[in-house]
Design an enzyme around this catalytic site. Structure first.
Site, mmCIF file in Angstrom:
data_model
loop_
_atom_site.group_PDB
_atom_site.id
_atom_site.type_symbol
_atom_site.label_atom_id
_atom_site.label_comp_id
_atom_site.label_asym_id
_atom_site.label_seq_id
_atom_site.Cartn_x
_atom_site.Cartn_y
_atom_site.Cartn_z
ATOM 1 N N ASP A 187 -66.238 -19.255 -42.153
ATOM 2 C CA ASP A 187 -66.071 -19.613 -43.401
ATOM 3 C C ASP A 187 -66.874 -19.010 -44.514
ATOM 4 O OD1 ASP A 187 -65.344 -21.368 -45.489
ATOM 5 O OD2 ASP A 187 -67.072 -22.461 -45.417
ATOM 6 N N ASP A 189 -67.518 -19.769 -48.323
ATOM 7 C CA ASP A 189 -68.291 -20.471 -49.237
ATOM 8 C C ASP A 189 -69.322 -21.580 -48.435
ATOM 9 O OD1 ASP A 189 -66.695 -19.326 -50.842
ATOM 10 O OD2 ASP A 189 -66.215 -21.356 -51.851
#
Length: 402
Positions: A187, A189
């Site tokens: 991922d 963020d």
């Protein structure tokens, strides 16, 4: 004499311990060679300059055992070492079925934590065959080789204990696949980077509070991810496209991110990112960090302005898992050999689909559902979960990718 032929024959366990120096191992086996013994097993550990060397060998020809013992003790004394020789029958006892590697990360690693982890392994029916330190910084990382219990029940037994002790524990099946080529997908963020990209854009649009309200509604379950994405992006309508470059410059990589990616690439791994954020940022990260794969949502820009819409297929929770599978297929890596890293509920499908799902400083619901969790702020600690030592990290830095 083969290992299978040592089952019922007399053997000697020769133990040497003392201050380490070059030549001890060669010296011991030179001494034993004069007695025509075969080596059944060897184990050597050096800790803080002290060596423990164990050699399991077959019994020497009749009448020579006493002479061997005297010679080994004499040699050890000449080296200012201690020796112990124990008679027995056959090889080490067979290891139980089930092989797992238990990696423990502590910051610090307390003796209480080490004792409790070892006790839980025993309670689960496992035997600790070997313990090895992987790293001493930025965290202490040690690896336990465990036999006698299957991986899943061992993982279950250790998860609750690790949370109580404040350490991170990963349990994976042992085997050759541990060092096979792998794909690592992250991922973005709050995982690869410290920021939430939508909030960086919102700061330039002056709508941080409104974006935060939508995010809170999504977290309460009042909006799904796609609804919240559209609602937040709509608040950016009219923002000048020049803001993209400003946001890119504001992105802060998570500590250890460069080390993680650089090491993985130099060791032959493939690395990718999937994000519910925007390609305007992930494409830049892909180029800067040398990533193999990157996919995210795309902000629509018309006549130099953000329209408040996104284009293309939305990257949501199921979408991240689909992209993991797609990347794995393109990389030619079995899904069982993939590693996924994320922090939010939006990453759960991806974490569960991967061979190893790592919750990185994640919400409790994500930590509980993932295979393992890392709760220290250094992304490169994930390397230790893959069995990569700190020495290998530093050695990888000397490899020229050009």
């Amino acid at each position: 004499m083969s290992a299978s032929q040592t089952t019922d024959v007399p053997t000697l366990l020769v133990k040497i311990f003392g201050k380490d120096r070059p030549g001890i191992t060669a010296g011991l086996f030179d001494t034993l060679a004069a007695y025509s013994v075969d080596v059944v097993d060897i184990e050597q550990v050096v800790t803080r300059g002290r060596i423990v060397l164990c050699a399991l060998v077959t019994e020497p020809p009749r009448g020579l055992e006493g002479h061997l013992r005297a010679t080994v003790h004499s040699w050890a004394e000449s080296m200012k070492l201690q020796a112990e020789i124990i008679s027995g029958i056959g090889d080490n006892r067979p290891r139980g079925l089930g092989r797992s590697l238990v990696t423990v990360l502590g910051h610090p690693l307390t003796s209480e934590a080490a004792a409790s982890i070892a006790a839980r392994i025993t309670d689960a029916g496992g035997n600790i065959d070997r313990i090895f330190r992987l790293a001493k910084y930025p965290v202490t990382a040690v690896e336990f080789a465990v036999s006698g219990v299957e991986t899943e029940p061992l993982r279950t037994a250790l998860v609750t204990e690790s949370a109580r002790l404040g350490v991170d524990v990963a349990v994976v099946a042992a085997g050759l696949h541990r060092r096979a080529q792998r794909l690592v997908v992250m991922d973005v963020d709050s995982t690869l980077i410290q920021d939430e990209v939508i909030e960086l854009f919102a700061a330039h649009a002056g709508c941080e509070d409104k974006v935060a309200d939508v995010t809170s509604a999504a977290m309460r379950g009042e909006l799904d991810f796609e609804q919240s994405l559209h609602a937040r992006v709509a608040l950016l309508e009219g923002l000048d496209a020049s803001v993209v470059d400003k946001v890119r410059s504001e992105v802060r990589l998570t500590p250890g991110a460069r080390t993680l990616i650089r090491t993985l690439k130099r060791l032959g791994y493939q690395v990718g990112v999937v994000s519910g954020g925007f390609t305007q940022v992930t494409d830049d990260l892909k180029e800067r960090l040398g990533l193999d794969f990157a996919h995210a949502n795309t902000l629509e820009i018309v006549d130099g302005k953000l329209t408040g819409r996104v284009t293309g297929e939305i990257v949501d929770r199921p979408g991240k898992a689909r992209l993991l599978r797609r990347f794995a297929a393109e990389a030619g890596v079995p899904l069982s050999q993939t590693v996924a890293i994320g922090d939010g509920a939006n990453d759960l499908d991806m974490l569960n689909a991967a061979g190893l799902g790592v919750a990185f400083n994640a919400k409790p619901v994500v930590r509980e559902a993932a295979h393992t969790a890392v709760n220290v702020p250094f992304l490169d600690t994930v390397l230790y979960l893959l069995g990569i030592t700190r020495e290998e990290v530093e050695a990888a830095d000397t490899i020229d990718l050009a």
